[in-house]
Motif scaffolding. Sequence first.
Motif, mmCIF file in Angstrom:
data_model
loop_
_atom_site.group_PDB
_atom_site.id
_atom_site.type_symbol
_atom_site.label_atom_id
_atom_site.label_comp_id
_atom_site.label_asym_id
_atom_site.label_seq_id
_atom_site.Cartn_x
_atom_site.Cartn_y
_atom_site.Cartn_z
ATOM 1 N N LEU A 8 56.899 -9.544 11.433
ATOM 2 C CA LEU A 8 55.921 -10.383 12.006
ATOM 3 C C LEU A 8 54.635 -10.572 10.837
ATOM 4 N N GLU A 9 54.558 -12.008 10.644
ATOM 5 C CA GLU A 9 53.503 -12.222 10.008
ATOM 6 C C GLU A 9 52.051 -12.604 10.719
ATOM 7 N N LEU A 10 51.077 -11.878 10.175
ATOM 8 C CA LEU A 10 49.776 -11.887 10.986
ATOM 9 C C LEU A 10 48.701 -12.281 10.346
ATOM 10 N N ASP A 11 47.660 -13.164 11.175
ATOM 11 C CA ASP A 11 46.511 -13.535 10.250
ATOM 12 C C ASP A 11 45.652 -12.606 10.317
ATOM 13 N N ASP A 12 44.229 -12.870 9.980
ATOM 14 C CA ASP A 12 43.195 -11.823 9.764
ATOM 15 C C ASP A 12 42.757 -11.425 11.264
ATOM 16 N N GLU A 13 43.037 -12.261 12.384
ATOM 17 C CA GLU A 13 42.899 -11.947 13.744
ATOM 18 C C GLU A 13 44.122 -11.310 14.606
ATOM 19 N N LEU A 14 45.043 -11.129 13.842
ATOM 20 C CA LEU A 14 46.290 -10.569 14.371
ATOM 21 C C LEU A 14 46.951 -11.308 15.306
ATOM 22 N N ASN A 15 46.749 -12.749 14.860
ATOM 23 C CA ASN A 15 47.761 -13.849 15.576
ATOM 24 C C ASN A 15 48.988 -13.874 14.911
ATOM 25 N N ILE A 16 50.165 -13.991 15.496
ATOM 26 C CA ILE A 16 51.444 -13.870 14.972
ATOM 27 C C ILE A 16 51.699 -15.367 14.408
ATOM 28 N N LYS A 30 65.932 -12.917 18.434
ATOM 29 C CA LYS A 30 65.356 -14.386 18.077
ATOM 30 C C LYS A 30 65.161 -15.192 19.476
ATOM 31 N N PRO A 31 66.333 -15.199 20.115
ATOM 32 C CA PRO A 31 66.247 -16.386 21.305
ATOM 33 C C PRO A 31 64.886 -15.940 22.448
ATOM 34 N N SER A 32 64.582 -14.627 22.722
ATOM 35 C CA SER A 32 63.588 -14.061 23.380
ATOM 36 C C SER A 32 62.514 -13.937 22.653
ATOM 37 N N PHE A 33 62.223 -13.631 21.290
ATOM 38 C CA PHE A 33 60.986 -13.192 20.750
ATOM 39 C C PHE A 33 60.247 -14.330 20.016
ATOM 40 N N ASP A 34 60.972 -15.336 19.900
ATOM 41 C CA ASP A 34 60.276 -16.340 19.005
ATOM 42 C C ASP A 34 59.245 -17.221 19.937
ATOM 43 N N MET A 35 59.343 -17.051 21.239
ATOM 44 C CA MET A 35 58.311 -17.501 22.004
ATOM 45 C C MET A 35 57.018 -16.911 21.787
ATOM 46 N N TYR A 36 56.839 -15.650 21.198
ATOM 47 C CA TYR A 36 55.347 -15.075 21.025
ATOM 48 C C TYR A 36 54.746 -15.786 19.841
ATOM 49 N N THR A 37 55.446 -16.588 19.083
ATOM 50 C CA THR A 37 54.661 -17.230 17.939
ATOM 51 C C THR A 37 53.364 -17.803 18.197
ATOM 52 N N GLY A 38 52.150 -17.485 17.467
ATOM 53 C CA GLY A 38 50.865 -18.070 17.977
ATOM 54 C C GLY A 38 50.137 -17.155 18.873
ATOM 55 N N MET A 39 50.657 -16.087 19.581
ATOM 56 C CA MET A 39 50.084 -15.167 20.593
ATOM 57 C C MET A 39 49.420 -14.240 19.569
ATOM 58 N N ASP A 43 47.708 -8.810 22.550
ATOM 59 C CA ASP A 43 48.036 -9.249 23.987
ATOM 60 C C ASP A 43 49.503 -8.841 24.224
ATOM 61 N N ILE A 44 50.206 -8.506 23.489
ATOM 62 C CA ILE A 44 51.757 -8.332 23.545
ATOM 63 C C ILE A 44 52.169 -6.810 23.526
ATOM 64 N N LEU A 45 51.535 -6.211 22.438
ATOM 65 C CA LEU A 45 51.737 -4.630 22.268
ATOM 66 C C LEU A 45 50.530 -3.759 22.632
ATOM 67 N N LEU A 52 48.638 3.026 10.847
ATOM 68 C CA LEU A 52 49.466 2.185 9.852
ATOM 69 C C LEU A 52 50.859 2.306 10.288
ATOM 70 N N ALA A 53 51.409 3.578 11.074
ATOM 71 C CA ALA A 53 52.932 3.488 11.670
ATOM 72 C C ALA A 53 52.708 4.323 12.775
ATOM 73 N N GLY A 54 53.760 4.320 13.398
ATOM 74 C CA GLY A 54 53.957 4.769 14.889
ATOM 75 C C GLY A 54 55.117 4.302 15.684
ATOM 76 N N THR A 55 54.865 4.502 17.153
ATOM 77 C CA THR A 55 56.086 3.907 17.949
ATOM 78 C C THR A 55 55.200 2.900 18.945
ATOM 79 N N VAL A 56 56.087 1.915 19.131
ATOM 80 C CA VAL A 56 55.359 0.861 20.194
ATOM 81 C C VAL A 56 56.868 0.398 21.184
ATOM 82 N N ASP A 57 56.311 0.091 22.592
ATOM 83 C CA ASP A 57 57.482 -0.388 23.386
ATOM 84 C C ASP A 57 57.070 -1.806 23.499
ATOM 85 N N TRP A 58 58.198 -2.549 23.306
ATOM 86 C CA TRP A 58 58.232 -4.060 23.596
ATOM 87 C C TRP A 58 59.402 -4.768 24.246
#
Length: 545
Positions: A8-16, A30-39, A43-45, A52-58
Amino acid sequence: MNIADIILELDDELNILSLEYEGKAAEFFKPSFDMYTGMNILDILVMDTERLAGTVDWRDKTFSYRMMDCGKEKSFLFLKQIDKRMTMLEKSLDEMDCGIQIYDKDARIVYINKDSRRISGLENEDVEGKYIAEVFDLDVQDYSTTLTVLDTKKPVMHRCDTFRVNGKILTTTNSAAPIIIDGEVEGVVLKEWDRSAVKKSYEYMEKVQQGIMDFISCNTEIARENKIYFDNIVGESRKLKDALNLAKRVSVQDCNVLIYGETGTGKELFAQSIHNESRRKGKKFVPLNCAAIPENLIEGILFGTEKGAFTGSENKTGLFYQADGGTIFLDELNSMSLNMQSKLLRVIQDGKFRPVGSQELIETDVRIISSCNEEPFSSSIRKDLLYRLSTIIVEVPPLRDRKSDIESLVMYFSDKLSPRYNNRIETIDSEVIDYLKKYHWPGNVRELEHIVEYALNVMDDGEFRIDHIPKHVMTGQVEEEKKSIGFFEDSIYDSELSYMVEKFEDMVIRKVLERNDNNITVAAKSLGIKRQSLQYRIRKYGIIL
């Protein structure tokens, strides 16, 4: 093995800003995750952006993540789905007793196990995805096992690499092989060993080997000082006398002899007696229990080693050299590996041996007496070696086949052990003799000696009574009698004849196997059936050996 499934490429405010998928991940995500672009990623994770590293549920899936700040008001978040099978694989590789490194075709690090991180001092560093030269200070390809394998597309075995990591110079012994998929080299897997650890291991092996040699030398001197002759072997039974007469006849010859008998029957006494009544009696008798020596040490113990043969090795003479002109006794030969058996066969054929690491052949004049605790021609001994060693086979009978000797053996062991315990058996209760003659003797004469030793410790009036027999022997005999032929519950007689016959056969086979220490060959011979027939019945009745 991809570094990430989703990038995921993020801007300085952590928007995707964008999502990229690696390999087959595009099909699944890809079919279900592309919808998060711009969020916004927060707000998602649910994640700590300071880490800098760890685990996360999505979306009902668990990912490992790594954050990378690229400056210019941009960062990247790498997500990799945690696969249980991959976790098991990585945990397994971490348990290996060597370093494991995996590289892709561009020499970028895909994986490094725990031991490799320890060797290189990389326990707390994030190195996955980095080019090999970014982690290890390498000047040229020739000094890298990994780069050599990628270039030549061929394995490299046991090469020493010297390199620098974080300013520290390290030397490791490496072996590596190309990872080939569909005919193309897709990477390299490398195993490494810390040279200092290897040296310590060899030094430990040297100490163990020296300890074994000292023990053998001590036993050789004891055997020389306390010589055993045929007259020292106690018993008057017909089977024992037959074995003694054959052994006496061959002792004056110079042929190789194989002694066959169960554990505890006294095979080494026969071997020493043959030596001490042979023309070689003035030379050494050198015993070696093949079952007690680690496979990686036995060649050096038998043939010796030359300094420099391996790290830490010294010049040491082997048992064949020490026994020159005398006799070497290879006890439990059937436990020797097939590889070692082939080397022993070469020595017997040529009359010469080569110390480990030496180019020199040394002539030897040694008589070989060997033993095995299972039927020789059904054992794991190579047939060509067996033919060389079994010019004469002396079969030592088990104690259950010479029960008439039990009383005289009890008195012999009493006389032998009485100085140690300041006690002596003067009389033996008739109940004891009857009981010992009914006992099945899985440990043979050696077990009887231990029973006498127990009695000398617990009796106080010179009479050996039934309560002086160890409890485990009494318990074992009761169980044996319960399983004896003819012991059935009354209810079985209400069953069909075929069922009763099978139960009876099952009981007989278990009893005979137990009496023969679960030796299938000997048990089959006792039952008068082929070994394969007995093996079939063992499987049929679910008998666990």
